[in-house]
Write an enzyme that holds these catalytic residues in place. Structure first.
Site, mmCIF file in Angstrom:
data_model
loop_
_atom_site.group_PDB
_atom_site.id
_atom_site.type_symbol
_atom_site.label_atom_id
_atom_site.label_comp_id
_atom_site.label_asym_id
_atom_site.label_seq_id
_atom_site.Cartn_x
_atom_site.Cartn_y
_atom_site.Cartn_z
ATOM 1 N N ASP B 11 -1.005 -7.817 -0.893
ATOM 2 C CA ASP B 11 0.019 -6.784 -0.711
ATOM 3 C C ASP B 11 0.900 -6.792 -1.949
ATOM 4 O OD1 ASP B 11 -1.062 -6.371 1.754
ATOM 5 O OD2 ASP B 11 0.520 -7.353 2.887
ATOM 6 N N ASP B 130 -3.715 1.101 11.354
ATOM 7 C CA ASP B 130 -2.856 0.155 12.067
ATOM 8 C C ASP B 130 -2.800 0.631 13.507
ATOM 9 O OD1 ASP B 130 -1.989 -1.460 9.836
ATOM 10 O OD2 ASP B 130 -0.861 0.286 9.160
#
Lengths: 200, 251
Positions: B11, B130
């Site tokens: 990330d 997600d």
């Protein structure tokens, strides 16, 4: 110097990056004179067969590649490998460079996920100088939906994916084709490129 | 036969690697190019950069990271985060990415999946999702880093994604992400069974055996983790050795 044929298709920078990393001098080019001057030639390619052949022909590169393949090592990668064969049936029947006997056909088997994408293990066929000095279990990275067929006499390596899928073809002389991406196949791929560079 | 893939995810915010826990309390650590090179050494089958900057300036920084990584790392690179248009896809691939992962924008504009697949090929287009379980027992899709519930049924969405031409799904469970209790196997299995494109398990890996468990109990093609690898609790090699010892084919 290795000429990387830049005919307007695919991500050729990754091939260039890998050769730079290995310290092998190379140049992206679509200039026939530079292919003639090069020690070796790499024909990369991502995309559709007929469009890529048209681009090669439009730039006058098809004839030059056929001539140069008699004189110096030529490595086709992915679609570049497929174009070394006699003809493809991707969208329409289309003639290839005809440097290796065989055809290109859509992969198909019940339950088979297409494209064949990911790491698969090389099984060795006829002796090939590009496959020297590899680990006993060598995985390489594939992304393709069409595969070479009818090229048994030139089969240097294959992988198992709904049957025997040609991974590397070799004419026994100067012409090599990798269905996988050596430039994306980790240390094994780099060794294959090193072997190619070591031919001259 | 294809090897199961182990994928470390980095990330990245403003060119630095960070790792959030349940998308909150983001911690900053390290240079993404160095991290990617280290993962490559450990035997990572693919490396994912997830850009959580999502500002215009941030995108430029991310592309520089991709360019530098592509000079040193010779396994497939996937870049996600902040990709909104076909032009974004094009410039990301040009920078050296092999695939892009589209998430929120694909929900807002599903046509992006189709356009991307038509122009660049399905193999370039990974759709990141997600999702979170509802009290009713199904799962719904969230966007904007897990903040907005789109009330979109997960299984409807994955079938739609496949029809639009996506080459792969990266499925992150909001319920298990950062918790380190293992992947969300029920959700993973439901998605794998609903589509025939490869599915990457994401969110929840906390110990060595979690990866093999995902491969043993579902037909997922790959498993992804971020903090576990990033904080060196495990190496990619350790995970692969564990999988291999259990008869799972890995590179």
């Amino acid at each position: 110097m290795i000429a990387i044929v830049d005919y307007g298709a695919g991500n050729i920078f990754s091939v260039k990056n890998a050769l730079d990393y290995l310290g092998m001098e190379s140049k992206l080019t679509d200039n026939p004179a530079e292919l003639e001057a090069a020690d070796e030639v790499i024909l990369p390619g991502v995309g559709a067969f007929p469009a890529a052949m048209k681009m090669l022909e439009a730039k006058g590169l098809a004839t030059v590649l056929k001539e140069q393949a008699q004189k110096k090592p030529l490595l086709g990668i992915c679609l570049g490998m497929q174009m070394l064969l006699e003809k493809s049936y991707e969208f329409e029947e289309c003639a290839g460079l005809g440097l290796i006997p065989g055809t290109v056909e859509r992969m198909d088997a019940p339950g088979l996920i297409i494209p064949h994408m990911g790491w698969n293990k090389l099984e060795m066929g006829i002796p090939c100088p590009l496959l020297r000095n590899l680990p006993a279990e060598s995985y390489v990275y594939f992304v393709h939906s069409y595969a070479a067929r009818n090229c048994e006499n030139a089969l240097a390596a294959w992988v198992e994916y709904g049957g025997k899928v040609p991974a590397m073809v070799y004419d026994g002389g100067h012409v090599f084709g990798a269905q996988f991406h050596p430039e994306k196949s980790g240390e094994v791929g780099l060794q294959i490129l090193r072997n190619f560079g070591g031919l001259v | 036969m294809l090897a199961k893939r182990i994928i470390p995810c980095l990330d990245v915010r403003d060119g630095k690697v960070v790792k959030g826990v349940n998308f909150e309390g983001i911690r900053e650590v390290g240079d993404p190019v160095e991290c990617a090179a280290e993962y490559n050494k450990q035997g990572a089958d693919e490396i994912v950069f997830y850009d959580i900057t999502a500002s215009h300036e941030g995108r430029g920084v991310m592309l520089d990271v991709v360019r530098e990584t592509a000079k040193r790392v010779f396994v497939p690179l996937t870049v996600g985060g902040g990709i909104k248009t076909v032009d974004d896809i094009r410039e990301t691939l040009r920078a050296g990415a092999d695939k892009v992962s589209v998430n929120s924008q694909a929900v807002k504009n599903p046509q992006l999946i189709k356009d991307g697949a038509d122009i660049f090929g399905s193999q370039c287009i990974c759709v990141g999702i997600d999702a979170k379980k509802t009290p009713a027992g199904n799962w719904t899709v969230y966007i904007n880093g897990g903040r907005i519930d789109m009330q979109l049924d997960l299984l409807d969405w994955v079938r739609q994604i496949e029809q639009l031409g996506a080459g792969e799904i990266c499925l992150n469970s909001i319920d298990t992400d950062g918790v380190k209790g293992g992947f969300d196997l029920p959700m993973l299995k439901a998605v794998v069974d609903a589509v025939s494109i490869p599915v990457i398990a994401s969110g929840g890996a906390g110990k060595l055996g979690d990866f093999a468990e995902a491969f043993e109990k579902t037909d997922c093609s790959a498993a992804l983790a971020a903090s576990l690898f990033h904080f060196r609790e495990l190496t990619v090699q350790q995970v692969k050795d564990d999988c291999r010892s259990k008869g799972i084919i890995v590179r």
